[in-house]
Design an enzyme around this catalytic site. Structure first.
Site, mmCIF file in Angstrom:
data_model
loop_
_atom_site.group_PDB
_atom_site.id
_atom_site.type_symbol
_atom_site.label_atom_id
_atom_site.label_comp_id
_atom_site.label_asym_id
_atom_site.label_seq_id
_atom_site.Cartn_x
_atom_site.Cartn_y
_atom_site.Cartn_z
ATOM 1 N N THR A 74 0.869 -1.187 0.000
ATOM 2 C CA THR A 74 0.000 0.000 0.000
ATOM 3 C C THR A 74 0.900 1.229 0.000
ATOM 4 O OG1 THR A 74 -0.181 -0.349 2.390
ATOM 5 C CG2 THR A 74 -2.100 -0.920 1.080
ATOM 6 N N LYS A 111 -2.255 0.349 14.173
ATOM 7 C CA LYS A 111 -1.096 0.098 13.301
ATOM 8 C C LYS A 111 -0.457 1.418 12.862
ATOM 9 C CE LYS A 111 1.857 -1.264 10.363
ATOM 10 N NZ LYS A 111 3.073 -1.980 10.690
ATOM 11 N N HIS A 118 16.457 8.551 32.280
ATOM 12 C CA HIS A 118 15.217 8.767 33.030
ATOM 13 C C HIS A 118 14.289 7.584 32.752
ATOM 14 C CE1 HIS A 118 11.288 10.354 34.048
ATOM 15 N NE2 HIS A 118 11.875 11.374 34.681
ATOM 16 N N ARG A 153 11.227 7.241 32.350
ATOM 17 C CA ARG A 153 10.074 7.395 31.462
ATOM 18 C C ARG A 153 10.417 8.166 30.181
ATOM 19 N NH1 ARG A 153 8.566 7.349 36.507
ATOM 20 N NH2 ARG A 153 8.946 9.570 36.822
ATOM 21 N N CYS A 158 7.354 2.253 5.309
ATOM 22 C CA CYS A 158 6.292 2.330 6.317
ATOM 23 C C CYS A 158 6.262 3.704 6.971
ATOM 24 C CB CYS A 158 6.512 1.277 7.386
ATOM 25 S SG CYS A 158 6.791 -0.338 6.693
ATOM 26 N N TYR A 190 17.917 2.023 3.343
ATOM 27 C CA TYR A 190 17.152 2.989 4.135
ATOM 28 C C TYR A 190 17.518 2.941 5.607
ATOM 29 C CZ TYR A 190 13.647 -0.213 6.156
ATOM 30 O OH TYR A 190 13.014 -1.187 6.877
ATOM 31 N N ARG A 205 14.281 1.501 -0.441
ATOM 32 C CA ARG A 205 13.063 2.286 -0.642
ATOM 33 C C ARG A 205 13.038 3.528 0.254
ATOM 34 N NH1 ARG A 205 8.691 -2.384 -0.330
ATOM 35 N NH2 ARG A 205 10.326 -3.277 0.955
HETATM 36 N N1 SAJ Z 1 15.412 5.786 12.224
HETATM 37 C C1 SAJ Z 1 16.013 6.919 12.758
HETATM 38 N N2 SAJ Z 1 16.189 6.978 14.104
HETATM 39 C C2 SAJ Z 1 15.809 5.969 14.929
HETATM 40 C C3 SAJ Z 1 15.195 4.814 14.379
HETATM 41 C C4 SAJ Z 1 15.003 4.752 13.024
HETATM 42 O O1 SAJ Z 1 16.373 7.863 12.049
HETATM 43 O O2 SAJ Z 1 16.024 6.103 16.138
HETATM 44 C C5 SAJ Z 1 15.175 5.688 10.766
HETATM 45 C C6 SAJ Z 1 15.853 4.494 10.116
HETATM 46 O O3 SAJ Z 1 17.189 4.762 9.804
HETATM 47 C C7 SAJ Z 1 14.975 4.298 8.895
HETATM 48 C C8 SAJ Z 1 13.585 4.695 9.389
HETATM 49 O O4 SAJ Z 1 13.806 5.462 10.549
HETATM 50 O O5 SAJ Z 1 15.359 5.170 7.851
HETATM 51 C C9 SAJ Z 1 12.659 3.551 9.681
HETATM 52 O O6 SAJ Z 1 13.345 2.510 10.322
HETATM 53 P P1 SAJ Z 1 12.728 1.653 11.528
HETATM 54 O O7 SAJ Z 1 13.749 0.680 11.923
HETATM 55 O O8 SAJ Z 1 12.202 2.537 12.580
HETATM 56 O O9 SAJ Z 1 11.429 0.973 10.917
HETATM 57 P P2 SAJ Z 1 11.070 0.045 9.643
HETATM 58 O O10 SAJ Z 1 10.456 0.923 8.598
HETATM 59 O O11 SAJ Z 1 12.202 -0.821 9.237
HETATM 60 O O12 SAJ Z 1 9.925 -0.871 10.287
HETATM 61 C C10 SAJ Z 1 8.815 -0.250 10.930
HETATM 62 C C11 SAJ Z 1 8.602 -0.933 12.274
HETATM 63 N N3 SAJ Z 1 7.723 -0.135 13.104
HETATM 64 C C12 SAJ Z 1 8.007 0.128 14.383
HETATM 65 O O13 SAJ Z 1 9.008 -0.251 14.943
HETATM 66 C C13 SAJ Z 1 7.001 0.953 15.125
HETATM 67 C C14 SAJ Z 1 8.041 -2.328 12.079
HETATM 68 O O14 SAJ Z 1 7.669 -2.913 13.309
HETATM 69 C C15 SAJ Z 1 6.810 -2.299 11.177
HETATM 70 O O15 SAJ Z 1 6.338 -3.592 10.906
HETATM 71 C C16 SAJ Z 1 7.195 -1.651 9.860
HETATM 72 O O16 SAJ Z 1 7.670 -0.335 10.132
HETATM 73 C C17 SAJ Z 1 5.955 -1.618 8.991
HETATM 74 O O17 SAJ Z 1 5.874 -2.460 8.079
HETATM 75 O O18 SAJ Z 1 5.035 -0.858 9.271
#
Ligand code: SAJ
Length: 415
Positions: A83, A204, A242, A244, A258, A310, A318
């Protein structure tokens, strides 16, 4: 629930189909790409994830999984098609989900269960139910069942998370949710929580939006720390002591298929999405912020980009921040070379490390691949025109590079 049809054999559909097949279910995996179907039937896995290759070989050999290009009669249909975001309208593009639903329409029978896993705007599952009711004359929740069960697994640790994460199941009614739970219980070790379909759809989106907004905060803090001459990484580390506080990490932007989309999927249904759309913009601004910093230090010449996936340790490009940075640098007249030992398909030429840094004036690290830690600054320095390195992910030991005469820049600490 003996026979299951999984529609869309991508990053989620294929592992899910394999998982079900490994638990003894008869699974038909459906994909419109004939080549992919042929590869899968030969037991060849195009997804680079731990244990995936072996699992696929096993379920193909046992004949529990067969890939096809067309849907056939089954007890359960699981939709795992992509999607994407329509970049012009900033709305969810359902052009892969709709054909999947139409395929199911032709074979749907009384007692069947339809499950949607793809990330979608709120109300999509109900709309699919209404569409199927209208076209078949069957009643959703009574004659056939339908539920939303979003995937939650992270690329890089897919199989483990598909099996061990908790799951949310949102049924169109209670029976639909209960039936879906029964099926997922066969391979999910985590808890399974039942709710309605709209709550599950919203949940989600919120999961990924939480992460996106948190990263935007970290990115804003990085810009502030650059300005007030502090180290954002130290600040975040200490703040996270901290009990929290759980700040994420800054970086060159948010990529993948995503996080960059889900805020927009929510925003298309409401006018109240303020913080979440602002966060998107902050995260999207990081590539330009980094390029502007470089322009102040290196006026012209060659720049080497290390890491175009990525995120670290995956081969997926992507929406990668690397792509954006390359495009911006080229627009500004720089020569750009790329090195990423994990990525094999990319729209710009991929070089080996030596060619990538030869005569270069600056290295920018854009993805935190573990392998970059082992690069020897002494060897690299000999090949470069100017010894400058910019780490946007705080993933290498810059002290080591400084000792070899490099000017080092760290995002959020570049004072
Ligand atoms: N990123 C940062 N700083 C961080 C963490 C990530 O800049 O502290 C960046 C990463 O480098 C990357 C992007 O964010 O470019 C996304 O990476 P990610 O590891 O946070 O997530 P995805 O896209 O690989 O997977 C996410 C996950 N969602 C969550 O952890 C809430 C996964 O569980 C989902 O299944 C997936 O999206 C999805 O399909 O929705």
């Amino acid at each position: 629930m003996k026979k299951i049809c999984v529609l869309g054999l991508g990053f989620i559909g294929l592992p899910t189909a394999c998982m079900l097949a490994s638990k003894g279910k008869k699974v038909i995996g459906v994909d419109i790409e004939r080549k992919k179907v042929e590869l899968i039937n030969k037991g060849e896995c195009y997804i680079k994830e731990a244990r995936m290759e072996k699992l696929l070989k096993n379920v193909i050999n046992s004949k529990n999984l067969i890939a096809k290009t067309k849907v056939e009669k089954a007890d359960v249909f699981i939709i795992c098609t992509p999607t994407p975001l329509d970049k012009k309208t900033k709305k969810c593009n359902l052009n892969y989900v709709k054909p999947a639903v139409k395929m199911i329409l032709n074979v749907l029978e009384k007692g069947n269960l339809v499950i949607l896993e793809s990330t979608v705007p709120i109300g999509t599952t109900e709309n699919i139910a209404k569409f199927l009711e209208k076209k078949t004359g069957l009643k959703a929740g009574k004659d056939f069942f339908i539920a939303y069960c979003p995937e939650r697994a992270i690329p890089g640790n897919l199989l483990y998370e598909i099996q061990n994460n908790d799951r949310i199941i949102g049924g169109i009614n209670k029976d639909s949710a209960e039936m879906t739970k029964k099926l997922y219980e066969t391979f999910v070790n985590g808890n399974i929580y039942l709710t309605d379909s709209k709550t599950a759809e919203m949940t989600k989106l919120v999961e990924n939006i939480f992460r996106d907004v948190n990263i935007a905060l970290a990115n804003e803090l990085a810009k502030i720390c650059d300005e007030v001459k502090l180290n954002v990484w130290d600040v975040i580390e200490l703040a996270n002591k901290h009990p929290r506080v759980n700040l994420h990490k800054p970086g060159p932007g948010v990529g993948g298929h995503c996080l960059p989309f889900d805020a927009w999927f929510l925003a298309e249904k409401t006018k109240q999405a303020n913080i979440i759309t602002l966060a998107r913009k902050i995260n999207d601004s990081m590539a330009e912020y980094i390029v502007n910093k470089i322009r102040k230090i290196v006026r012209k010449g060659k720049i080497s980009i290390l890491g175009v996936a990525y995120k670290g340790n995956v081969n997926d490009t992507r929406e990668s921040p690397g792509k954006k940075i390359i495009k911006l640098l080229k627009e500004k007249g720089y020569e750009v070379s790329v090195y990423d030992p994990i990525v094999s398909n990319f729209e710009y030429k991929l070089n080996n490390l030596k060619d990538a840094v030869k005569n270069s004036s600056c290295i920018i690290i854009v993805a935190d691949h573990e392998i970059f830690k082992a690069i020897d600054p002494k060897e690299i320095g000999k090949l470069m025109k100017e010894k400058i390195i910019f780490d946007t992910k705080n993933c290498i030991d810059l002290e080591k590079w400084r000792k070899e005469g490099f000017r080092t820049i760290l995002l959020g600490a570049s004072y």
